[in-house]
Design an enzyme around this catalytic site. Structure first.
Site, PDB file in Angstrom:
ATOM      1  N   LYS A   1     -25.588  19.111 -26.811  1.00 41.74           N
ATOM      2  CA  LYS A   1     -26.629  18.410 -25.822  1.00 41.74           C
ATOM      3  C   LYS A   1     -27.571  18.431 -26.371  1.00 41.74           C
ATOM      4  O   LYS A   1     -29.009  19.501 -26.139  1.00 41.74           O
ATOM      5  CB  LYS A   1     -26.199  19.398 -24.388  1.00 41.74           C
ATOM      6  CG  LYS A   1     -25.015  19.895 -24.121  1.00 41.74           C
ATOM      7  CD  LYS A   1     -24.875  18.423 -22.909  1.00 41.74           C
ATOM      8  CE  LYS A   1     -23.788  18.318 -22.542  1.00 41.74           C
ATOM      9  NZ  LYS A   1     -22.871  17.449 -22.244  1.00 41.74           N
TER      10      LYS A   1
ATOM     11  N   GLU B   1     -24.253   9.941 -26.971  1.00 44.41           N
ATOM     12  CA  GLU B   1     -23.498  10.040 -25.675  1.00 44.41           C
ATOM     13  C   GLU B   1     -24.532   9.946 -24.497  1.00 44.41           C
ATOM     14  O   GLU B   1     -25.351  10.415 -24.237  1.00 44.41           O
ATOM     15  CB  GLU B   1     -22.012  10.884 -26.079  1.00 44.41           C
ATOM     16  CG  GLU B   1     -22.137  11.020 -24.296  1.00 44.41           C
ATOM     17  CD  GLU B   1     -20.660  11.889 -24.475  1.00 44.41           C
ATOM     18  OE1 GLU B   1     -20.482  12.950 -25.766  1.00 44.41           O
ATOM     19  OE2 GLU B   1     -20.560  12.400 -23.029  1.00 44.41           O
TER      20      GLU B   1
ATOM     21  N   GLU C   1     -17.978   8.646 -19.143  1.00 44.98           N
ATOM     22  CA  GLU C   1     -18.038   9.940 -18.310  1.00 44.98           C
ATOM     23  C   GLU C   1     -18.129   9.270 -17.357  1.00 44.98           C
ATOM     24  O   GLU C   1     -17.676  10.213 -16.567  1.00 44.98           O
ATOM     25  CB  GLU C   1     -17.933  11.102 -19.160  1.00 44.98           C
ATOM     26  CG  GLU C   1     -19.932  11.768 -19.181  1.00 44.98           C
ATOM     27  CD  GLU C   1     -19.996  13.090 -19.844  1.00 44.98           C
ATOM     28  OE1 GLU C   1     -19.821  13.472 -20.178  1.00 44.98           O
ATOM     29  OE2 GLU C   1     -20.717  13.658 -18.573  1.00 44.98           O
TER      30      GLU C   1
ATOM     31  N   ASP D   1     -12.259   8.904 -18.656  1.00 45.06           N
ATOM     32  CA  ASP D   1     -12.113   9.599 -17.655  1.00 45.06           C
ATOM     33  C   ASP D   1     -11.124   9.789 -16.684  1.00 45.06           C
ATOM     34  O   ASP D   1     -10.843   8.618 -16.187  1.00 45.06           O
ATOM     35  CB  ASP D   1     -12.872   9.402 -17.179  1.00 45.06           C
ATOM     36  CG  ASP D   1     -13.725  11.838 -16.411  1.00 45.06           C
ATOM     37  OD1 ASP D   1     -14.948  12.461 -16.843  1.00 45.06           O
ATOM     38  OD2 ASP D   1     -13.062  11.525 -15.038  1.00 45.06           O
TER      39      ASP D   1
HETATM   40  C1  LFC Z   1     -21.836  18.739 -16.259  1.00 45.46           C
HETATM   41  C2  LFC Z   1     -20.807  18.462 -17.187  1.00 45.46           C
HETATM   42  O1  LFC Z   1     -20.673  19.655 -18.007  1.00 45.46           O
HETATM   43  C3  LFC Z   1     -21.041  17.632 -18.296  1.00 45.46           C
HETATM   44  O2  LFC Z   1     -22.035  17.536 -19.480  1.00 45.46           O
HETATM   45  C4  LFC Z   1     -20.354  17.270 -19.777  1.00 45.46           C
HETATM   46  O3  LFC Z   1     -19.048  16.417 -19.360  1.00 45.46           O
HETATM   47  C5  LFC Z   1     -21.036  16.364 -20.899  1.00 45.46           C
HETATM   48  O4  LFC Z   1     -21.478  15.049 -20.496  1.00 45.46           O
HETATM   49  C6  LFC Z   1     -19.423  16.142 -21.579  1.00 45.46           C
HETATM   50  O5  LFC Z   1     -19.510  15.437 -22.206  1.00 45.46           O
HETATM   51  O6  LFC Z   1     -18.460  17.185 -22.000  1.00 45.46           O
HETATM   52 MG    MG Z   2     -20.935  13.645 -22.394  1.00 47.19          MG
END
Ligand code: LFC
Ligand code: MG
Length: 443
Positions: free
Chosen positions: A222, A276, A305, A328
């Site tokens: 992240k 992403e 997503e 998704d």
């Molecule tokens: C709030 C979630 O954990 C996201 O951070 C998560 O879905 C993320 O974008 C991902 O790609 O896994």
């Molecule tokens: Mg993500």
């Protein structure tokens, strides 16, 4: 044989306090409690089979989705399952075209998440009645029946039903071999669980080291909140995993378009495969501009997503705005809409790398991507499915990961059913877990 009339629909607000450990945290969602609106469909068939459906949400958002599911319930109740799946396109349209509810969509936001939860339950029930895991139900379905589940409205300018039929016909060649391959090797995965934004450097290093030992070769980190932090964390991960392993970065919509390009030029030295969600999920041309600007750096753009529906995916593909497409299972209108996106991605030859994680997303989306490989894409090049190692213990049929790959589920259904005990404990606000937490917080 499909049987029975839908005699009951219930929906529950189930939340897991993942924010306490920083699990799932990113640059925009700093305190996510992984949650689900959990739908159960019952029939009068007398066979004891039920359909379970979820959509993934975060904490408080769940109560709004639960309301929307209740508002859609009358479309499903007292319907014969045979009539629903016998003309699934019409049923999908009925749900998404509700004359009053579509005003708060259409086919996006809360009402679409609710549609996903309801339809996921229908697909689970159908697969259970056929005695097959969902991926196998799809793989064995004849192309015409598969296409009869898809609403082609708004996408025929890039994909007609006849073109989709040709894609599926071509996909029949070598299908048996690919199914065998999946059963032996599984579908390749990458992990996101090592590098949430809220994890300390020590945790990050420790989790990456453990994941390497477990055979993981692809990692996502992240980024997006603070550039100096990102540089430090990405350096730490690169040094831990080594130069050969694959690294992806995820900004969760944090940046403006020029900022995304500038920021990524600073992170390019860590050789990410993709960035992403660099910016707003609705900004198709913004994604296209970022994609173009990052070509010289060898970085692709991934998104999906939070992509509302097939129309946005269509435009992302038309505008060359993404190099990796992330379906998704709970944001789009269930399997029906995901099928249309898989077929469009095939037409544009853009690899699909599904979004998973959350609660239950891995369980569901594995079915779609395994079907995609066997019947549509026929390729693993540049393809992998996300994996996150949280909350699987709450599912009756949890994912099976071997050698960093998803092994095809063997149980009938869509792997959506949760353990009743887990649901009871985590129901908000009356479940045991929440009663304790809320009392401790003085609520
Ligand atoms: C709030 C979630 O954990 C996201 O951070 C998560 O879905 C993320 O974008 C991902 O790609 O896994
Ligand atoms: Mg993500």
């Amino acid at each position: 044989m499909v049987r029975g009339r839908i005699s009951g629909l219930s929906v529950r607000d189930v939340r897991f306090p993942t924010s306490l450990g920083g699990h799932g945290s990113d640059a925009m969602h700093t305190d996510p409690d992984y949650s689900a609106a959990y739908v159960v469909l019952e029939t009068d068939a007398g066979d004891g089979l039920k359909g379970y459906g979820i959509t993934f949400t975060l904490g408080k958002g769940t109560e709004v989705v639960v309301c929307a599911v209740n508002a859609l319930a009358h479309h499903v109740l007292h319907k014969d399952l045979k009539d629903i799946v016998g003309d699934f396109r019409a049923f999908y349209r009925q749900l998404t075209s509700d004359g009053q509810l579509r005003w708060i969509g259409p086919e996006k936001g809360v009402v679409h998440l609710a549609t996903a939860a309801v339809l996921n339950a229908v697909w689970d029930l159908w697969a259970k009645q056929e005695g097959k895991p969902l991926w196998k139900l799809l793989v064995d379905m004849d192309p015409r029946t598969l296409l009869s589940c898809i609403d082609f409205r708004y996408i025929t300018d890039v994909l007609t039903e006849e073109e989709a039929f040709e894609i599926l016909q071509k996909g029949q060649v070598g299908k048996k071999e690919r199914e065998e391959q999946m059963l032996v090797q599984g579908y390749p995965a990458y992990t996101t669980s090592c590098a949430w934004l809220g994890y300390s450097d020590d945790t990050l290093k420790q989790l990456c080291t453990e994941a390497l030992k477990d055979g993981w070769t692809r990692f996502k980190v992240k980024v997006g909140a603070d550039l100096q932090d990102d540089i430090r964390r990405c350096r730490l991960i690169r040094n831990t995993i080594g130069p050969e392993k694959t690294l992806m970065m995820d900004a969760n919509q944090r940046w403006d378009v020029p900022e995304a390009v500038e920021w990524m030029s600073k992170l390019a030295e860590f050789k990410p495969l993709w960035i992403e969600e660099p910016t707003s999920p609705d900004d198709i041309l913004g994604h296209a501009a970022i994609s173009k600007a990052l070509v010289p750096l060898g970085i692709g753009v991934a998104t999906g997503e939070q992509c509302h529906n097939r129309v946005i995916f269509k435009q992302l593909l038309q505008a060359k705005a993404l190099q990796f497409l992330q379906i998704d299972s709970c944001r789009l209108g269930s399997v029906n809409e995901n099928l249309s996106v898989l077929l469009m991605a095939k037409k544009f030859e853009i690899p699909v790398c599904p979004h998973a994680g959350g609660v239950g997303l891995c369980e569901l989306v594995q079915h779609l991507i395994i079907f995609d490989f066997i019947s549509v894409s026929a390729s693993l090049t540049n393809r992998m499915c996300e994996y996150v190692d949280h909350l699987h213990e709450h599912f009756k049929y949890p994912v099976v990961i071997e050698k960093a790959s998803y092994m095809p589920p063997k149980d009938a259904g869509y792997s959506t059913e949760m353990k009743e005990d887990s649901v009871k404990k985590h129901q908000y606000p009356d479940g045991e877990v929440w009663k304790k937490l809320l009392a401790a917080r003085g609520n």
